[in-house]
Design an enzyme around this catalytic site. Structure first.
Site, PDB file in Angstrom:
ATOM      1  CB  THR A 246      -0.941  -0.019   1.212  1.00  0.00           C
ATOM      2  OG1 THR A 246      -1.845  -1.123   1.068  1.00  0.00           O
ATOM      3  CG2 THR A 246      -1.741   1.261   1.325  1.00  0.00           C
ATOM      4  CD  GLU A 266      -3.819  -7.468  -4.969  1.00  0.00           C
ATOM      5  OE1 GLU A 266      -4.167  -7.203  -3.790  1.00  0.00           O
ATOM      6  OE2 GLU A 266      -2.881  -8.200  -5.246  1.00  0.00           O
ATOM      7  CB  CYS A 300      -1.972  -9.164  -0.855  1.00  0.00           C
ATOM      8  SG  CYS A 300      -2.620 -10.015  -2.307  1.00  0.00           S
ATOM      9  CD  GLU A 398       0.151  -6.826   3.295  1.00  0.00           C
ATOM     10  OE1 GLU A 398      -0.520  -7.641   2.636  1.00  0.00           O
ATOM     11  OE2 GLU A 398       0.642  -5.790   2.802  1.00  0.00           O
TER      12      GLU A 398
END
Length: 503
Positions: A246, A266, A300, A398
């Site tokens: 991101t 994505e 992801c 993440e």
């Protein structure tokens, strides 16, 4: 504590690294300044690949080649059936070289070879699906605008597209982008990760063998600042499709905004599997282990948050821990391996840092949590952390490693709150025998994909992408080719024009 791993050296370790040149305008070329990138296998430690390293000059040459191929070449002007035939030949050639491609990805990324085979097989299916969409792409007509007017809406390829892919699924992710761009009639410049470029270069060879005209696809190895940035900002590029973090996705969007390029993003995920007491707990436990540790968590879509009802938490987590202990960690080239090597020592340190911070914040390492000693490569023991709260970094950020964070709930409202209390919205899972419970979760979780009583299954027919900071747009699905097109309205007037403005 795990016993040290004894990693066997493959035949490639005693051979010179495979050398790959850039693909520009249908030719294999070295970088003008002679620079190269060496990639060491994360599972074995030896240099497995050597790529020509592109820079600004190579980006310019590649974009110009793609632009010429689009403006004057045959590809955008071919019949859809002709483009589809080349995509189908590409799929067949990928299938014949499946083992070779899978081995390259296993060596360069550290992923298990059995998993890599599955990914390449999935990529074959995607190329064939994209070929079918090439022939079904269509516009609209409007004959209801009056007796003298016909409106036609046509779809045209958008032009040159820049495709930037990550290291975790090198061949699969380019196969989620490139065949759809080609089906639409676009031309492309592709930048795979500088750590896993080999299989993408092999794809370039396959495309040429399948009959793709020169310049339609150009492939550059290099780093983000030298290659990715100019690919995004180049004025002749009309669209950027990016898969990655991101943080870098935001930078890419900002750079593309200067010329108002179309973007498809994505990005990251912090995906939760919600488990209710009436679920098939044996299946849910297996899915929890799969979701957390598949691809060493470098995914992801990883189910990195396990959200469990308080009433079953202790027994369920005991079952998850027992299954995790059976997961074979080790040599990526061993068919029995489930979790391979971490992509790099730097990344392993980052993941280990999240585990350490969670312990400091009050989390309990319920299972794993340590590096595994080995004679070669870098490996991390699959990790389960209990007593995680929503405000912890390990619950919100993440981690991108084999780390499963456990949170508990007492009501469906609390489960939904936990699931949605993250900046991401890529995917989620729900486990329950109640259709009402499953529907409620599926409707109210803010995620692009919700799996019900399963996890991390995918099909080319189903669109993939996320809400919030997990991205922008969708890949795959019946509209995937449309994403690489522009709509044009054409209005036909019949007979004498009436309603003069002047006179």
């Amino acid at each position: 504590m795990n016993a040290p791993l004894n990693i066997s050296m493959p035949a490639e370790a005693s051979q010179a690294p495979k050398a790959y040149k850039l693909l520009i305008d249908g030719k294999h070329v070295d970088a003008r300044d002679g620079r190269v990138i060496e990639r060491a296998s994360p599972g074995h430690g030896f240099v497995v690949s050597r790529y020509a390293q592109a820079g600004a000059a190579e980006v310019e040459a590649a974009v110009q080649a793609a632009h010429r191929a689009f403006e004057t070449g045959p590809w955008p002007r071919m019949k859809a059936s002709e483009r589809a035939a080349i995509l189908l030949r590409t799929a067949d050639l990928i299938e014949t070289r499946l083992e070779e491609i899978a081995r390259l990805d296993a060596l360069e990324s550290g992923k298990p070879i059995a998993q890599a085979r599955g990914e390449i097989g999935g990529a074959v299916d995607i190329w064939r699906y994209a070929a079918s969409l090439a022939r079904t792409l269509h516009g609209e007509s409007y004959a209801n605008l009056g007796d003298t007017m016909l409106g036609v809406v046509v779809r045209e390829p958008i032009g040159v597209v820049s495709l930037i892919t990550p290291w975790n699924f090198p061949f699969l992710i380019i196969s989620q982008k490139l065949p759809f761009a080609l089906a639409a009639g676009c031309t492309a410049v592709v930048k795979p990760s500088e750590m896993t470029s080999a299989s993408t270069f092999l794809l370039g060879d396959i495309l040429l063998e399948a009959g793709l005209p020169a310049g339609v696809v150009n492939i550059l190895a290099g780093f983000g600042a030298d290659v990715g940035a100019p690919m995004v900002s180049h004025p002749l590029v009309e669209m950027v499709s990016f898969t990655g973090s991101t943080r870098v996705g935001k930078m890419t969007m900002a750079a593309a905004s200067d010329s108002l390029k179309k973007v498809s993003m994505e990005l990251g995920g912090k995906n939760g599997q919600i488990v209710f007491p009436d679920a098939d707990l044996e299946a849910a436990a297996d899915a929890a282990v799969f979701g957390g540790f598949f691809n060493a968590g470098e995914c992801c879509n990883a189910g990195s948050r396990l959200i469990v009802h308080e009433a079953i938490a202790d027994d369920f987590l005991a079952a998850v821990k027992a299954l995790a202990a059976k997961v074979k960690v080790g040599d990526p080239l061993d068919d029995r391996t489930k979790v391979g090597a971490m992509i790099s020592t730097d990344h392993m340190e980052k993941v280990a840092g999240y585990v350490s911070a969670a312990k400091t914040d009050g989390g309990n390492v319920f299972s794993g949590g340590a590096r595994i000693a080995s004679n070669a490569g870098q490996y991390l023991d699959p990790t389960i952390i209990r007593n995680v709260t929503e405000d912890m970094a390990i619950a919100r950020e993440e981690v991108f490693g084999p780390v499963l964070s456990v949170l508990t709930f007492e009501s469906i409202e609390k489960a939904l709150h936990i699931a949605n209390n993250t900046p991401y919205g890529l995917s989620a899972g729900v486990w329950s025998a109640s259709i009402d419970t499953c529907m409620s979760v599926a409707r109210h979780v803010r995620s692009g994909t919700v799996w019900v009583n399963t996890f991390m299954e995918g099909y080319p027919e189903l669109p993939f992408g996320g809400y919030k900071q997990s991205g922008l747009g969708r890949e795959l699905g019946k509209r995937a080719v449309e994403d690489y097109t522009e709509e044009k309205t054409i209005q036909f007037h019949r007979g004498q024009r009436t309603g003069w403005w002047v006179g």
